[in-house]
Write a protein that holds these residues in place. Structure first.
Motif, short mmCIF file in Angstrom:
data_model
loop_
_atom_site.label_atom_id
_atom_site.label_comp_id
_atom_site.label_asym_id
_atom_site.label_seq_id
_atom_site.Cartn_x
_atom_site.Cartn_y
_atom_site.Cartn_z
N GLU A 160 0.83 -1.21 0.00
CA GLU A 160 0.00 0.00 0.00
C GLU A 160 0.86 1.26 0.00
O GLU A 160 0.61 2.21 -0.75
N GLU A 161 1.91 1.26 0.83
CA GLU A 161 2.79 2.41 0.90
C GLU A 161 3.64 2.54 -0.36
O GLU A 161 3.94 3.65 -0.83
N LYS A 164 1.57 4.15 -3.02
CA LYS A 164 1.48 5.59 -2.74
C LYS A 164 2.67 6.31 -3.36
O LYS A 164 2.54 7.33 -4.03
N GLU A 167 2.77 6.55 -7.06
CA GLU A 167 1.73 7.46 -7.56
C GLU A 167 2.00 8.91 -7.18
O GLU A 167 1.12 9.76 -7.29
N GLU A 169 2.82 10.14 -4.15
CA GLU A 169 2.52 10.52 -2.78
C GLU A 169 3.69 10.12 -1.87
O GLU A 169 4.65 9.48 -2.30
N PRO A 171 4.88 7.98 1.51
CA PRO A 171 4.46 6.95 2.47
C PRO A 171 4.37 7.51 3.88
O PRO A 171 5.07 8.47 4.24
N THR A 172 3.51 6.92 4.67
CA THR A 172 3.33 7.38 6.05
C THR A 172 3.80 6.36 7.07
O THR A 172 3.83 6.65 8.27
N PRO A 256 0.50 0.96 -10.38
CA PRO A 256 0.15 2.28 -9.84
C PRO A 256 -0.84 3.00 -10.75
O PRO A 256 -0.81 2.82 -11.97
#
Length: 379
Positions: A160-161, A164, A167, A169, A171-172, A256
Motif C-alpha cells: 500500500e505504501e 502511494k 503514484e 505521494e 508513504p506514512t 500504480p
C-alpha cells in the motif's frame, strides 16, 4: 508462478560474504532477507531428499538425469526460475524502502521521536565530476526544521505504501528490522567432522536472527516439480536450522494509478530485488542546458536518466557444496535504488509505466535479480 512461505522453527543464520576466518575474528552477522541462492539450495535439497537422492552420486554427470532436468545441479537451476525473496509481516508483503525516502523528526513524545517522511526532490543542474547533472536534494523546509536523516538500514514498506510512492505521494509508515526479528549472539568452535574433535584456537562468533511469529520469508518460484510437497519441513541456512514451508498462490504487485492534479515529469524506476549490473548501463549521454541525460532503452521505451539515488554495491557469497568450498563473492546493486527518467519515446507516460512495471534488468534473471517497479515522477 507459486510462492513458498518459510516459518522459522528456531533461530536462523544466513552468513554475510566475509569468511568465517576473516581478518580480526569479528562477529559475523546474519543477512535478512537471506540470499536467493540459500533459499534455492534449501528447496532443491528438500526435493532431492524426498526423492531419496544420494548427493555424492548426484554430483556425477550420469546420475539422476530426470531430477537434474527439473532442479538443476551445480551448473544451473534446471527448469526452476525464482522471482525474488520477500518478507511477509501479518500477511502483508514488504518491499525495500526506496533510497530517496528520508525521515524528519516532527516532534518528541516522552523522549521518543515522532517521524514524518519525505521524498528527496531533483534539484537544478550543477557542474560536478559527473558532468552537468541534477542531483537529489532534501525538501526545502525552514532551517530550524531541517532534522533529516536517511532511513535505518533494512527499512521496508508494504504494498500500500509502495503504491502511494509510485503514484507521487509520500508513504506514512515504514517497517524497521527490529519489528521483524530479534538477534541472538552465539559463540562456537570448529570441529573436524572426520574425528569429531574440536580444532584448537578455532573459536568464532555469529549473530543469529529469530523472526517473530507473524514474520515469514517468501520466495516466488516458477516451474516447481509437480510432485513437490505442498508443505513440509526443511533445513534452511547455515547449520541446517529447521523451517516449515508451505506452497501458496503468488501475489501480484498492483499497477500504480496515474496521479490526478499533478504535473508528470517522467517515470521513477525502483529496484525491488538486487540487480546484477554496474550502476545503470546507459549507452550514451545527451548534453543539454537543463543538464545531461544518460540515455538507454528498456522494453522498447527510450529513457533519459536525469538523476538517481543508488546504494552502495554489496557482495554476496555462499558455499559451493559440489566443490566443497566457499563460492566466490560477487557484487550486486542493492534493492531500493531509484532512477528518475524522462520518457523520450513518442508515447504517454502512462503507457511507459505499464511497459516497465515488473520488468527485470541486468543478469541472473533465473534468480529473480533486477526486478523493478515503475511509477510516476511528479513535481
Amino acid at each position: 508462478m507459486k510462492s513458498i512461505e518459510f516459518n522459522a522453527i528456531d533461530t536462523l543464520f544466513f552468513k554475510e560474504a566475509r569468511p568465517m576466518d576473516g581478518f580480526g575474528g569479528s562477529e559475523l552477522k546474519s543477512l535478512f532477507p537471506p540470499p536467493i541462492r540459500t533459499i534455492a539450495g534449501a528447496l532443491r535439497a528438500s526435493y532431492g531428499d524426498s526423492r531419496g537422492v544420494d548427493w555424492k552420486e548426484y554430483r556425477k554427470n550420469e546420475s539422476y538425469g530426470e531430477i537434474k532436468e527439473l532442479i538443476g545441479d551445480a551448473s544451473g537451476y534446471g527448469k526452476l526460475k525464482f522471482g525474488g525473496i520477500f518478507i511477509h509481516k501479518n500477511e502483508k508483503r514488504l518491499y525495500p524502502a526506496p533510497l530517496h525516502l528520508v525521515r524528519r523528526i516532527k516532534s518528541v513524545d516522552v523522549d521518543k521521536p515522532i517521524f514524518e517522511y519525505e521524498t528527496m526532490k531533483i534539484g537544478d543542474a550543477i557542474e560536478c565530476d559527473l558532468g552537468k547533472v541534477r542531483l537529489p536534494q532534501l525538501p526545502n523546509v525552514p532551517k530550524e526544521e531541517r532534522r533529516f536523516s536517511s532511513l535505518p538500514e533494512g527499512a521496508m514498506i508494504d504494498e500500500e505504501e509502495l503504491l502511494k510512492l509510485l503514484e507521487g505521494e509520500v508513504p506514512t509508515n515504514i517497517y524497521l528490522q527490529k519489528e521483524l526479528f530479534g538477534e541472538e549472539p552465539r559463540v562456537g568452535i570448529a570441529r573436524d567432522n572426520r574425528t569429531r574433535v574440536v580444532e584448537e584456537s578455532k573459536l568464532y562468533q555469529t549473530r543469529h536472527i529469530r523472526p517473530f511469529e507473524n514474520v515469514k520469508i517468501v520466495v516466488d518460484v516458477q516451474n516447481l516439480p509437480t510432485d513437490f510437497a505442498a508443505s513440509g519441513f526443511c533445513k534452511l541456512g547455515a547449520e541446517g536450522r529447521g523451517a516449515y514451508y508451505k506452497v501458496v498462490d503468488k501475489e501480484t504487485l498492483a499497477h500504480p494509478q496515474k496521479p490526478k492534479n499533478k504535473k508528470l515529469k517522467g517515470v521513477v524506476l525502483m529496484l525491488l530485488t538486487p540487480a546484477d549490473l554496474p550502476p545503470m548501463r546507459f549507452t550514451r549521454i545527451e548534453k543539454g542546458n537543463e543538464g545531461d541525460r544518460f540515455v538507454n532503452e528498456l522494453n522498447g521505451v527510450r529513457l533519459g536518466c536525469v538523476s538517481a539515488c543508488v546504494g552502495k554495491s554489496f557482495k554476496e557469497g555462499g558455499f559451493d557444496l559440489a566443490g566443497n568450498k566457499s563460492r566466490e563473492a560477487k557484487s550486486y546493486l542493492p534493492s531500493g535504488s531509484v532512477w528518475f527518467c524522462e520518457v523520450l519515446s513518442d508515447i504517454e507516460i502512462e503507457e511507459a509505466v505499464k511497459a516497465l512495471h515488473g520488468l527485470q534488468i541486468g543478469g541472473e534473471w533465473e534468480l529473480g535479480r533486477g526486478l523493478i517497479a515503475c511509477g510516476y515522477w511528479t513535481e
